[in-house]
Design an enzyme around this catalytic site. Structure first.
Site, PDB file in Angstrom:
ATOM      1  CB  CYS A   1       2.226   6.366  -7.393  1.00 10.58           C
ATOM      2  SG  CYS A   1       1.824   5.632  -5.825  1.00 10.58           S
TER       3      CYS A   1
ATOM      4  CG  ASN B   1      12.816   3.716  -0.281  1.00 10.42           C
ATOM      5  OD1 ASN B   1      14.015   3.643  -0.475  1.00 10.42           O
ATOM      6  ND2 ASN B   1      11.939   3.991  -1.224  1.00 10.42           N
TER       7      ASN B   1
ATOM      8  CD  GLU C   1       3.876  11.856   0.008  1.00  4.36           C
ATOM      9  OE1 GLU C   1       4.259  12.112   1.149  1.00  4.36           O
ATOM     10  OE2 GLU C   1       4.269  10.858  -0.637  1.00  4.36           O
TER      11      GLU C   1
ATOM     12  CB  CYS D   1       1.126  -1.053   7.633  1.00  2.00           C
ATOM     13  SG  CYS D   1      -0.385  -1.660   6.850  1.00  2.00           S
TER      14      CYS D   1
ATOM     15  CB  CYS E   1       3.109   2.388   6.207  1.00  2.00           C
ATOM     16  SG  CYS E   1       2.354   3.528   5.058  1.00  2.00           S
TER      17      CYS E   1
ATOM     18  CB  CYS F   1      -3.568   5.018   5.737  1.00  2.00           C
ATOM     19  SG  CYS F   1      -4.223   3.362   5.450  1.00  2.00           S
TER      20      CYS F   1
ATOM     21  CB  CYS G   1       3.893   6.226  -0.216  1.00  2.00           C
ATOM     22  SG  CYS G   1       2.329   7.020  -0.249  1.00  2.00           S
TER      23      CYS G   1
ATOM     24  CD  GLU H   1      -6.585  -0.979   1.348  1.00  2.00           C
ATOM     25  OE1 GLU H   1      -5.481  -1.482   1.548  1.00  2.00           O
ATOM     26  OE2 GLU H   1      -7.228  -1.192   0.285  1.00  2.00           O
TER      27      GLU H   1
HETATM   28  S1  SF4 Z   1       0.815   0.319   3.826  1.00  2.00           S
HETATM   29 FE1  SF4 Z   1      -1.045   1.021   2.796  1.00  2.00          FE
HETATM   30  S2  SF4 Z   1      -2.687   0.162   4.072  1.00  2.00           S
HETATM   31 FE2  SF4 Z   1      -0.822   0.091   5.330  1.00  2.00          FE
HETATM   32  S3  SF4 Z   1      -0.835   2.028   6.517  1.00  2.00           S
HETATM   33 FE3  SF4 Z   1       0.348   2.371   4.626  1.00  2.00          FE
HETATM   34  S4  SF4 Z   1      -1.110   3.244   3.176  1.00  2.00           S
HETATM   35 FE4  SF4 Z   1      -2.283   2.253   4.821  1.00  2.00          FE
END
Ligand code: SF4
Length: 345
Positions: A106, A291, A93, A117, A120, A113, A334, A161
């Site tokens: 962005c 979000n 994206e 996290c 996310c 990733c 995202c 990341e």
């Molecule tokens: S917040 Fe950033 S570092 Fe953490 S899982 Fe999502 S994309 Fe990866």
């Protein structure tokens, strides 16, 4: 084997390639320039002699492209979210965020990733691979081409990341900065990280001109560890130490990002913990109301709580902003668009 995508090379590297083909160095400048004035394949480079173009093709060189799989445009604020397909069919994206005075892009740095996290959507997709330098540069080229909007700022806050794909990310920034390319100022680029200490140290020591943003999430170590698995490798105390080192060494301000979730990190006690932890650092805070993402146990905080958190820190002299929600009608967070398309198959 190193990619033969010409968009992965700096101008100096392209010069070395043409010299190795017994061609004059200036042909390298010309090829590099063509990459940024619309050449989509080697034959498009009108001023390059046929024998050099053939030699490049024979050695496997090519120019990569992105395929637009989905384009979603917000009726509310003009945010445009792209889902691009790469050569191996994986998808990433990129988001164009127009504002009154400037437009921000962005960019993604990885497919998925590995950091996982807990809040996310990208983390939930898992890690597929790093993006090449060319695939990062292409997001800039395609976003401008598809929207017709001039990009003023770039943030590495998309999928992945960036400091775990550090060499390709840096190289893409340097290529975009080249005066024979887009000449896009490094100062207009921000790399946003969950706190990868070795790369943060390199940013301090090498004094790169692009900006640094670090996602704090919570100033309470135990809470951060629960949400950010990477906190075990790079704990909060180390991040704070490195942020101090960075701001002292570079005399620059650091941006702390604080995604704020209901009932987890949105209390006045949390604000106080943050203030205490960051004492002595030259910083600004970007407060990012969460979000909601399907399947995640995190919810959006009430706006009054967000404002109270902001006011509490403002009263102590902290420069703290609440990020305006963008593209709320087009799968805001995202990784969500990629996740949705993946789920639909
Ligand atoms: S917040 Fe950033 S570092 Fe953490 S899982 Fe999502 S994309 Fe990866």
């Amino acid at each position: 084997m190193q990619s033969r995508d010409l968009r992965c090379f700096t101008r100096d590297e392209i010069k070395e390639i043409v010299v190795s083909m017994e061609q004059p160095k200036y042909r390298g400048d010309q090829i590099f320039e063509w990459l940024f004035k619309g050449a989509e394949n080697i034959d498009d480079m009108k001023t390059i002699p046929k024998d050099l173009k053939e030699a490049l093709k024979n050695q496997g060189y090519y120019i990569s492209y992105l395929k637009t799989v989905k384009r979603a445009e917000s009726a509310i604020d003009g945010t445009v979210k792209f889902l691009f397909e790469l050569k191996d069919k994986l998808r990433i994206e990129s988001v164009v965020l127009p504002d009154k005075e400037r437009t921000t892009l962005c960019i993604s740095s990885q497919v998925g990733c590995a950091c996982a996290c807990a809040f996310c959507a990208t983390g939930a997709l898992g890690f597929k691979r790093d993006l090449t330098t060319g695939e990062i540069v292409n997001q800039f080229i395609w976003a401008q081409k598809e929207t017709g909007i001039k990009i003023d700022n770039v943030v590495f806050m998309g999928m992945g990341e960036p400091m775990l794909n550090w060499e390709n990310v840096k190289k893409a920034i340097f290529i975009l900065n080249d005066e024979k390319g887009f000449h896009f100022a490094q100062l207009r680029v921000t790399v946003s990280t969950i706190g990868i200490i070795p790369a943060m140290k390199e940013m301090a020591d090498k004094d790169y001109r692009f900006g640094l943003a670090v996602s704090i999430i919570s100033a309470v170590d135990e809470v951060r560890s629960r949400i950010v698995p990477m906190n075990k490798a790079y704990p909060l105390a180390e991040i704070v130490k490195m942020a101090k080192y960075y701001t002292t060494k570079t005399e620059r301000t650091i941006m702390f990002e604080y995604p704020i979730f209901a009932g987890i990190n949105d209390s006045i006690k949390d604000a106080d913990a943050f203030y205490k932890l960051m004492r002595g650092i030259d910083y600004k805070v970007n407060l990012i109301p969460y979000n909601s993402v399907t399947g995640k146990d995190f919810t959006k905080p009430e706006i009054d709580k967000v404002k109270a958190f902001q006011k509490h820190l403002m009263d102590k002299g902290v420069k703290i902003f609440i990020r305006k929600e963008k593209g709320a009608d087009i799968a805001g967070a995202c990784g969500q668009l990629a996740g949705e398309v993946e789920a639909k198959g």
